[in-house]
Design a protein around this motif. Sequence first.
Motif, mmCIF file in Angstrom:
data_model
loop_
_atom_site.group_PDB
_atom_site.id
_atom_site.type_symbol
_atom_site.label_atom_id
_atom_site.label_comp_id
_atom_site.label_asym_id
_atom_site.label_seq_id
_atom_site.Cartn_x
_atom_site.Cartn_y
_atom_site.Cartn_z
ATOM 1 N N HIS A 144 -4.871 4.925 0.825
ATOM 2 C CA HIS A 144 -4.297 5.711 -0.103
ATOM 3 C C HIS A 144 -5.286 6.794 -0.606
ATOM 4 O O HIS A 144 -6.216 6.447 -1.414
ATOM 5 C CB HIS A 144 -3.740 4.765 -1.166
ATOM 6 C CG HIS A 144 -3.949 5.237 -2.558
ATOM 7 N ND1 HIS A 144 -2.655 6.063 -2.803
ATOM 8 C CD2 HIS A 144 -4.445 5.139 -3.687
ATOM 9 C CE1 HIS A 144 -2.622 6.367 -4.294
ATOM 10 N NE2 HIS A 144 -3.870 5.838 -4.667
ATOM 11 N N ILE A 182 -13.428 -5.561 3.919
ATOM 12 C CA ILE A 182 -13.791 -5.837 2.548
ATOM 13 C C ILE A 182 -12.780 -6.502 1.276
ATOM 14 O O ILE A 182 -12.977 -7.334 0.810
ATOM 15 C CB ILE A 182 -14.775 -4.730 1.907
ATOM 16 C CG1 ILE A 182 -15.949 -4.315 2.912
ATOM 17 C CG2 ILE A 182 -15.127 -4.921 0.381
ATOM 18 C CD1 ILE A 182 -16.728 -2.990 2.695
ATOM 19 N N GLU A 183 -11.573 -5.480 1.370
ATOM 20 C CA GLU A 183 -10.479 -6.114 0.617
ATOM 21 C C GLU A 183 -9.729 -7.131 1.257
ATOM 22 O O GLU A 183 -9.959 -7.153 2.625
ATOM 23 C CB GLU A 183 -9.700 -4.691 0.383
ATOM 24 C CG GLU A 183 -10.229 -3.566 -0.269
ATOM 25 C CD GLU A 183 -10.791 -3.683 -1.645
ATOM 26 O OE1 GLU A 183 -10.074 -4.799 -2.253
ATOM 27 O OE2 GLU A 183 -11.374 -3.079 -2.251
ATOM 28 N N LYS A 220 -17.997 -8.439 7.393
ATOM 29 C CA LYS A 220 -16.916 -7.381 8.112
ATOM 30 C C LYS A 220 -17.745 -6.845 9.174
ATOM 31 O O LYS A 220 -18.797 -6.378 9.061
ATOM 32 C CB LYS A 220 -16.730 -6.278 7.021
ATOM 33 C CG LYS A 220 -15.485 -5.099 7.716
ATOM 34 C CD LYS A 220 -15.518 -4.047 6.779
ATOM 35 C CE LYS A 220 -14.786 -2.929 7.353
ATOM 36 N NZ LYS A 220 -14.494 -1.775 6.566
ATOM 37 N N GLY A 269 -7.626 2.756 -4.111
ATOM 38 C CA GLY A 269 -6.556 3.471 -4.947
ATOM 39 C C GLY A 269 -5.541 2.409 -5.270
ATOM 40 O O GLY A 269 -4.909 2.170 -6.228
ATOM 41 N N PRO A 270 -5.059 1.512 -4.215
ATOM 42 C CA PRO A 270 -4.227 0.448 -4.678
ATOM 43 C C PRO A 270 -4.548 -0.595 -5.599
ATOM 44 O O PRO A 270 -3.747 -1.491 -5.861
ATOM 45 C CB PRO A 270 -3.583 -0.008 -3.225
ATOM 46 C CG PRO A 270 -4.594 0.743 -2.188
ATOM 47 C CD PRO A 270 -5.804 1.304 -2.958
ATOM 48 N N GLN A 318 -20.177 -3.878 -3.589
ATOM 49 C CA GLN A 318 -18.810 -3.931 -4.078
ATOM 50 C C GLN A 318 -18.520 -5.630 -4.352
ATOM 51 O O GLN A 318 -18.913 -6.425 -3.371
ATOM 52 C CB GLN A 318 -18.017 -3.352 -3.023
ATOM 53 C CG GLN A 318 -16.605 -3.041 -3.723
ATOM 54 C CD GLN A 318 -15.631 -2.424 -2.801
ATOM 55 O OE1 GLN A 318 -16.045 -2.056 -1.591
ATOM 56 N NE2 GLN A 318 -14.572 -1.904 -3.301
ATOM 57 N N LYS A 333 -6.286 0.069 8.089
ATOM 58 C CA LYS A 333 -5.306 -0.135 6.971
ATOM 59 C C LYS A 333 -5.082 1.444 6.492
ATOM 60 O O LYS A 333 -5.941 2.130 6.528
ATOM 61 C CB LYS A 333 -6.110 -0.619 5.694
ATOM 62 C CG LYS A 333 -6.730 -1.995 5.925
ATOM 63 C CD LYS A 333 -7.638 -2.398 4.780
ATOM 64 C CE LYS A 333 -7.895 -3.729 4.967
ATOM 65 N NZ LYS A 333 -9.045 -4.216 4.247
ATOM 66 N N ARG A 353 0.823 -1.225 0.136
ATOM 67 C CA ARG A 353 -0.046 -0.150 0.030
ATOM 68 C C ARG A 353 1.023 1.295 -0.067
ATOM 69 O O ARG A 353 0.520 2.168 -0.636
ATOM 70 C CB ARG A 353 -1.008 -0.238 1.147
ATOM 71 C CG ARG A 353 -2.133 -0.793 0.959
ATOM 72 C CD ARG A 353 -2.867 -0.996 2.488
ATOM 73 N NE ARG A 353 -4.457 -1.406 2.104
ATOM 74 C CZ ARG A 353 -5.243 -0.972 1.762
ATOM 75 N NH1 ARG A 353 -5.283 0.493 1.413
ATOM 76 N NH2 ARG A 353 -6.344 -1.440 1.623
HETATM 77 P P1 XMP Z 1 -12.071 -2.526 3.931
HETATM 78 O O1 XMP Z 1 -11.132 -3.347 3.107
HETATM 79 O O2 XMP Z 1 -11.334 -1.517 4.663
HETATM 80 O O3 XMP Z 1 -12.498 -1.486 2.659
HETATM 81 O O4 XMP Z 1 -13.309 -3.138 4.457
HETATM 82 C C1 XMP Z 1 -13.575 -0.627 3.128
HETATM 83 C C2 XMP Z 1 -13.807 0.299 1.658
HETATM 84 O O5 XMP Z 1 -12.694 1.040 1.264
HETATM 85 C C3 XMP Z 1 -11.942 0.767 0.126
HETATM 86 N N1 XMP Z 1 -10.822 0.772 0.136
HETATM 87 C C4 XMP Z 1 -9.917 1.935 -0.213
HETATM 88 N N2 XMP Z 1 -10.533 2.928 -0.763
HETATM 89 N N3 XMP Z 1 -8.159 3.522 -1.033
HETATM 90 C C5 XMP Z 1 -9.342 3.610 -1.514
HETATM 91 O O6 XMP Z 1 -9.644 4.598 -2.084
HETATM 92 C C6 XMP Z 1 -7.414 2.685 -0.179
HETATM 93 O O7 XMP Z 1 -6.510 2.496 -0.075
HETATM 94 C C7 XMP Z 1 -8.691 1.670 0.121
HETATM 95 N N4 XMP Z 1 -8.358 0.507 0.811
HETATM 96 C C8 XMP Z 1 -9.755 -0.137 0.881
HETATM 97 C C9 XMP Z 1 -12.550 -0.775 -0.123
HETATM 98 O O8 XMP Z 1 -12.393 -1.038 -1.630
HETATM 99 C C10 XMP Z 1 -13.681 -0.545 0.412
HETATM 100 O O9 XMP Z 1 -14.783 0.022 -0.505
#
Ligand code: XMP
Length: 484
Positions: A318, A481-482, A476, A364-365, A405, A315, A259
């Motif tokens: 970005h 999610i990712e 979650k 973003g990543p 998503q 996390k 990341r």
């Molecule tokens: P997680 O994985 O944290 O994701 O449950 C929640 C939402 O955030 C998005 N996501 C990101 N969006 N930059 C972004 O613009 C990032 O680094 C990033 N990491 C996670 C993810 O796709 C989901 O919609």
Amino acid sequence: TILILDFGSQYSHLITRRIREFGVYCELLPCTQKISELSWKPTGVILSGSPYSVYDHDAPRVDPGVFDLGVPVLGICYGLQELSSESQVWMSHGDQVTAAPEGFRVIASTNTAPFAAIRHNEKALFGIQFHPEVTHSVDGKQILKNFVLKVCKASQNWTMSEFIGKEIERIRQIVGENGQVIGAVSGGVDSSVAAKLMHMAIGDRFHGILVDNGVMRHNECAQAKKMLVDKMGINLKIADASERFLANLKGKTDPEQKRKIIGNTFIDVFEEEAKAIDDACAASGAAPVEFLLQGTLYPDVIESISFKGPSATIKTHHNVGGLKENMKLKLIEPLRELFKDEVRELGRLLGMDDELVWRHPFPGPGIAIRILGEVTKEQVAIARKADYIYIEEIKKAGLYRQIAQAYAALLPVKAVGVKGDKRTYEQMICLRAVETSDFMTADWFPFPYDVLKKISSRICNEVEGVNRVVYDVSSKPPATIELE
Ligand code: XMP
């Protein structure tokens, strides 16, 4: 404008959304907001629920100034109990109201909650024990609507078509006659809508930069160009930095490190492009670039002003926020008052294709965090192809909009299989699809089996290097999610 004071309930933003849906503008501010420091006078105030008990010693308190405004007040759940902070009438058990405070009368009750709703005898002060903002409260919407429209008599002038005109005017005021603006564009709905508004406001003095980081989806750059440049006429520079990103990612397997590399490489490329634009402006005698466009949405704003403070980082997300200090650009955020559904409506009004307007969010990543372990060109190609098939089948089955998503990830573990009488030893694709309204919590999507079956068979047949498909059935929390 209706003022919503947030006592930290997880539903506070829902109240805000509901009221916006009635065409009434409202703002959510932390409950610690001093009324004397507000620069505008609300037409009505709503006090949200709270995870606190009114008996907690550090329980948040409302500024009594709210009751001196002389405007209607509605207290929801915890907010109800804030209506009468002086009286000793509450029972600690479950924090239910056990007697109406002086001057109030009961207007609704249930078997277990004798004080489900109360109102003041003379003043327009109302309290309800339940949550009208959640969809489980069948008539909740109507209750909020009655309060806002009938009691507060708020005007219904919050529409996206009015927003466009006002926002374009506001951008012109800020940027001035010669100002230049740069902004990253990703091909997603938020940055596209923001870019379109900028273009409408200042034409080619807005310079969009699309960084191809090599981990975007299949055909994504070409599609974004078609939409943004060919259709919307946006002044866009596409910077193909895919090789550079992949080179920087070489050998890296740690999620946070991946990341960071992508975030930092993005900033480097973006700053180089921005400098090139700035130099070109200088060479042509135009003003230097002074502003940076960001597609910040209201939930991010709420998160950063919440009285609980921003939630813990799980996390490293970005975005362009990490630009170096010496860029000294002023932020311009045309979407900072809007919720996602409002941005979609705006996109629709601005003539964007449904496909773009309803697009699932994309991090973003990119695909890099959907390929566990090392990211190589070959791995990206596999993940991309599987993802393309997956999304295509979801759309064919008419499920795309029900899912918040969805993506296909590549698990770099090998398993044995058989293809055309031959033994194979290949990798696995993991499908993820979630339902969520705020992306803070999410449930896995219950696919019809026949759809999963079709997706799985297509991926196994069409994607070389893959012989198994698994479906991620984790919600979650505890998962995110990712995958990384
Ligand atoms: P997680 O994985 O944290 O994701 O449950 C929640 C939402 O955030 C998005 N996501 C990101 N969006 N930059 C972004 O613009 C990032 O680094 C990033 N990491 C996670 C993810 O796709 C989901 O919609």
